[in-house]
Design an enzyme around this catalytic site. Structure first.
Site, PDB file in Angstrom:
ATOM      1  N   GLU A 168     -11.431   8.009  -5.958  1.00 34.47           N
ATOM      2  CA  GLU A 168     -11.205   6.951  -5.281  1.00 34.47           C
ATOM      3  C   GLU A 168      -9.826   6.725  -4.652  1.00 34.47           C
ATOM      4  O   GLU A 168      -9.585   6.475  -3.634  1.00 34.47           O
ATOM      5  CB  GLU A 168     -11.406   5.769  -6.375  1.00 34.47           C
ATOM      6  CG  GLU A 168     -13.162   5.775  -6.691  1.00 34.47           C
ATOM      7  CD  GLU A 168     -14.054   5.738  -5.395  1.00 34.47           C
ATOM      8  OE1 GLU A 168     -13.547   5.181  -4.260  1.00 34.47           O
ATOM      9  OE2 GLU A 168     -15.368   5.908  -5.768  1.00 34.47           O
ATOM     10  N   ASN A 174      -8.345   7.035  -0.965  1.00 35.47           N
ATOM     11  CA  ASN A 174      -7.764   5.460  -0.073  1.00 35.47           C
ATOM     12  C   ASN A 174      -6.432   6.156   0.220  1.00 35.47           C
ATOM     13  O   ASN A 174      -6.115   5.617   1.567  1.00 35.47           O
ATOM     14  CB  ASN A 174      -7.508   4.727  -1.225  1.00 35.47           C
ATOM     15  CG  ASN A 174      -8.752   3.796  -1.456  1.00 35.47           C
ATOM     16  OD1 ASN A 174      -9.818   4.083  -0.929  1.00 35.47           O
ATOM     17  ND2 ASN A 174      -9.028   2.954  -2.344  1.00 35.47           N
ATOM     18  N   ARG A 187     -17.876   2.388   5.155  1.00 35.02           N
ATOM     19  CA  ARG A 187     -16.862   2.224   3.749  1.00 35.02           C
ATOM     20  C   ARG A 187     -17.677   0.980   2.897  1.00 35.02           C
ATOM     21  O   ARG A 187     -17.897   0.067   3.685  1.00 35.02           O
ATOM     22  CB  ARG A 187     -15.400   2.041   3.808  1.00 35.02           C
ATOM     23  CG  ARG A 187     -14.695   2.960   4.954  1.00 35.02           C
ATOM     24  CD  ARG A 187     -14.134   4.075   4.485  1.00 35.02           C
ATOM     25  NE  ARG A 187     -14.636   4.582   3.003  1.00 35.02           N
ATOM     26  CZ  ARG A 187     -14.824   6.023   3.067  1.00 35.02           C
ATOM     27  NH1 ARG A 187     -14.469   6.790   3.818  1.00 35.02           N
ATOM     28  NH2 ARG A 187     -15.234   6.589   1.899  1.00 35.02           N
TER      29      ARG A 187
END
Ligand code: ATP
Ligand code: MG
Lengths: 144, 102
Positions: free
Chosen positions: A46, A50, A105
């Site tokens: 994650e 990002n 997303r």
């Protein structure tokens, strides 16, 4: 005793699997449960994703720095980029908040990080970059 | 990542074999969308029994496919998610819109 891993790697999404597996492998000497290993892989993926897609907007000439440290059975992870930064961290951490809905997303990254870890903090400055800190107890006794 | 589909009288089953992250996302989207395009069946099953990893990228992909399937009147279902994938789907509230099947 503290055991630390530090790596700086190209912000190329192809590196995501390597990065999450490496942090997970670093924790293996503490014999964490499979569930904990899977949690670690998820949160590292994650944060790294990002940095690549939001922080650097896909510019793979940039670098992401990952630090993992183990102290007395506790894992601390820091994922840091020098990308665009986040204007409103509070808002960014809300479930389903995303600035890239057109790319499908879901805005669940930060929610998964905070759900799967014991602690999570985000420090960010627009134009300077973002630093995600996460920690989790992964072993009762440090036998490393 | 391997994506394979099988057609039955009542359903199309799409099996994801491998790890679903941003790196494999484009390929998964493309292949699954081909299956959705040709689907004349009532049910569309995401077979996750061979899916060894998924992150929030997978949530976005699922929500996107959900919209496409709904607009065609096809019912999506999820089969065989491992513990971690199941936990992620649960945390994101996916099961409130896509049913689990066994
Ligand atoms: N490293 C970063 N640099 C700049 N912006 C970031 C960074 N990390 C997160 N953000 C911002 O915070 C928002 C929320 O992040 P989060 O991971 O929760 O969702 P997402 O990445 O948009 O979607 P998903 O993770 O579900 O695919 C992002 O849309 C982005 O605007
Ligand atoms: Mg994200």
């Amino acid at each position: 005793m503290k055991n630390e891993l530090n790596m700086k790697i190209s912000a190329d999404i192809a590196n995501d699997a390597f990065v999450r597996s490496t942090v997970a492998a670093f924790c293996l000497p503490l014999n964490p449960t499979i569930d904990r290993i899977e949690d670690i892989k998820t949160v590292v993926s994650e944060a790294f994703t990002n940095s690549v897609i939001h922080g650097y907007d896909g510019d793979s000439s940039k670098k992401v720095e990952i630090t993992a440290s183990l102290t007395d059975g506790e894992l601390e992870i820091i994922v840091k980029d020098e990308g665009c930064g986040i204007a409103n961290v509070q808002e960014a951490m809300q479930p389903f908040f995303t600035t890239k809905p057109e790319q499908e997303r879901s805005g669940m990254g930060f929610t998964l990080m905070s759900t799967f870890m014991d602690d999570m903090k985000v420090e960010s400055e627009v134009g300077k970059g973002t630093r995600v800190y996460m920690s989790k107890k992964i072993a009762e006794v440090n036998n490393a | 990542m391997q994506v394979k589909f099988a057609e039955y009288a009542d359903a199309i089953v799409v099996r994801l074999d491998g790890e679903l992250d941003e790196h494999t996302a484009a390929q998964v989207r493309q292949t699954v969308d081909v299956a959705i395009e040709m689907c004349r069946q009532r049910v569309f099953i995401f077979d996750f029994s061979k899916l060894s990893f998924m992150d929030s990228t997978g949530i976005g992909i699922l929500l996107g496919r959900y919209k496409k399937l709904k607009s065609k009147g096809i019912e999506p279902q999820i089969y065989g998610a491992n513990r971690q994938v199941d936990k992620i789907l649960q945390t994101a509230g996916i099961y409130s819109i896509i049913k689990k099947t066994s």
